[in-house]
Motif scaffolding. Sequence first.
Motif, PDB file in Angstrom:
ATOM      1  N   HIS A 159     -10.535  10.876  -9.093  1.00 39.63           N
ATOM      2  CA  HIS A 159      -9.610  11.064  -7.844  1.00 39.63           C
ATOM      3  C   HIS A 159     -10.850  12.504  -6.866  1.00 39.63           C
ATOM      4  CE1 HIS A 159      -7.568  10.902  -4.069  1.00 39.63           C
ATOM      5  NE2 HIS A 159      -6.767  12.071  -5.072  1.00 39.63           N
ATOM      6  N   ASP A 215      -2.773   4.741  -3.953  1.00 42.00           N
ATOM      7  CA  ASP A 215      -4.193   6.307  -3.591  1.00 42.00           C
ATOM      8  C   ASP A 215      -3.085   7.351  -3.094  1.00 42.00           C
ATOM      9  OD1 ASP A 215      -5.996   7.909  -3.282  1.00 42.00           O
ATOM     10  OD2 ASP A 215      -7.119   6.454  -2.040  1.00 42.00           O
ATOM     11  N   SER A 216      -3.517   8.948  -3.074  1.00 42.93           N
ATOM     12  CA  SER A 216      -3.109  10.105  -2.865  1.00 42.93           C
ATOM     13  C   SER A 216      -3.821  10.999  -1.817  1.00 42.93           C
ATOM     14  CB  SER A 216      -2.275  11.136  -3.765  1.00 42.93           C
ATOM     15  OG  SER A 216      -4.070  11.082  -4.712  1.00 42.93           O
ATOM     16  N   GLN A 256       0.285   9.535  -7.952  1.00 41.05           N
ATOM     17  CA  GLN A 256      -0.787   8.605  -7.817  1.00 41.05           C
ATOM     18  C   GLN A 256      -0.699   7.574  -9.046  1.00 41.05           C
ATOM     19  OE1 GLN A 256      -4.535   9.308  -6.141  1.00 41.05           O
ATOM     20  NE2 GLN A 256      -5.097   6.887  -6.726  1.00 41.05           N
ATOM     21  N   LYS A 282       0.583  -0.996   0.211  1.00 44.06           N
ATOM     22  CA  LYS A 282      -0.113  -0.219   0.319  1.00 44.06           C
ATOM     23  C   LYS A 282       0.623   1.141  -0.123  1.00 44.06           C
ATOM     24  CE  LYS A 282      -3.793  -2.534   2.265  1.00 44.06           C
ATOM     25  NZ  LYS A 282      -4.072  -2.663   3.252  1.00 44.06           N
ATOM     26  N   THR A 297      -1.388  13.465  -6.878  1.00 49.15           N
ATOM     27  CA  THR A 297      -2.263  12.774  -7.647  1.00 49.15           C
ATOM     28  C   THR A 297      -1.388  12.785  -8.968  1.00 49.15           C
ATOM     29  OG1 THR A 297      -2.749  14.808  -8.883  1.00 49.15           O
ATOM     30  CG2 THR A 297      -4.959  13.379  -7.490  1.00 49.15           C
ATOM     31  N   LEU A 336       0.122   5.173  -0.726  1.00 47.56           N
ATOM     32  CA  LEU A 336       0.350   6.680  -0.398  1.00 47.56           C
ATOM     33  C   LEU A 336       1.018   8.363  -1.045  1.00 47.56           C
ATOM     34  CD1 LEU A 336      -2.956   8.087   0.867  1.00 47.56           C
ATOM     35  CD2 LEU A 336      -1.505   8.538   2.631  1.00 47.56           C
ATOM     36  N   GLN A 349       0.960   4.328 -10.673  1.00 48.76           N
ATOM     37  CA  GLN A 349      -0.344   2.791 -10.850  1.00 48.76           C
ATOM     38  C   GLN A 349      -0.498   2.443 -12.602  1.00 48.76           C
ATOM     39  OE1 GLN A 349      -3.464   2.111  -8.176  1.00 48.76           O
ATOM     40  NE2 GLN A 349      -2.549   0.184 -10.340  1.00 48.76           N
TER      41      GLN A 349
END
Length: 155
Positions: free
Chosen positions: A69, A38-39, A19, A3, A16, A5, A23
């Motif tokens: 997002h 995520d961010s 992220q 995970k 973002t 962040l 991804q």
Amino acid sequence: MIKVLFLCHGNICRSTMAQFVFQDMVNKAGLSSEFFIDSAATSREEIGNGPHYGTVTKLRQEGVPVLHHRAVQMTKKDYDTYDYLIGMDSANIRNMNRITGGDPEGKIYKLLDFAGAKRDIADPWYTGNFDITYNDVLEGCEALLDYILRQKLKK
């Protein structure tokens, strides 16, 4: 599951961008089932807002999918949830440590540290230069993915 962040001040430009870039890299490597990405923001200024149009434009130019997002603020609970909390600059790192109450497990990093660069990723909200920000984010994300995969192989 690993995970990650990504964090910046407002969660509409740099975090973002990181992220979505990360991804995209994970997806292209066939590793999407092994990651949750995520961010978030260290401030409350942009809560609920979508990615900045400059971030969206730059990512589309580079062929990176722009995901849905809305800006959210980091919470203390995020420290327990995520394996890696990645800030974009030194001010983000200070704010992240303030929000979490410290980093006893060594989960907080600055993105470009993975690339061996001590510089901050400039905030395009102020600079207006999304090209430089993208290049720095790409450099950091490539190095981060390499680092995580090397760590995973050690286990």
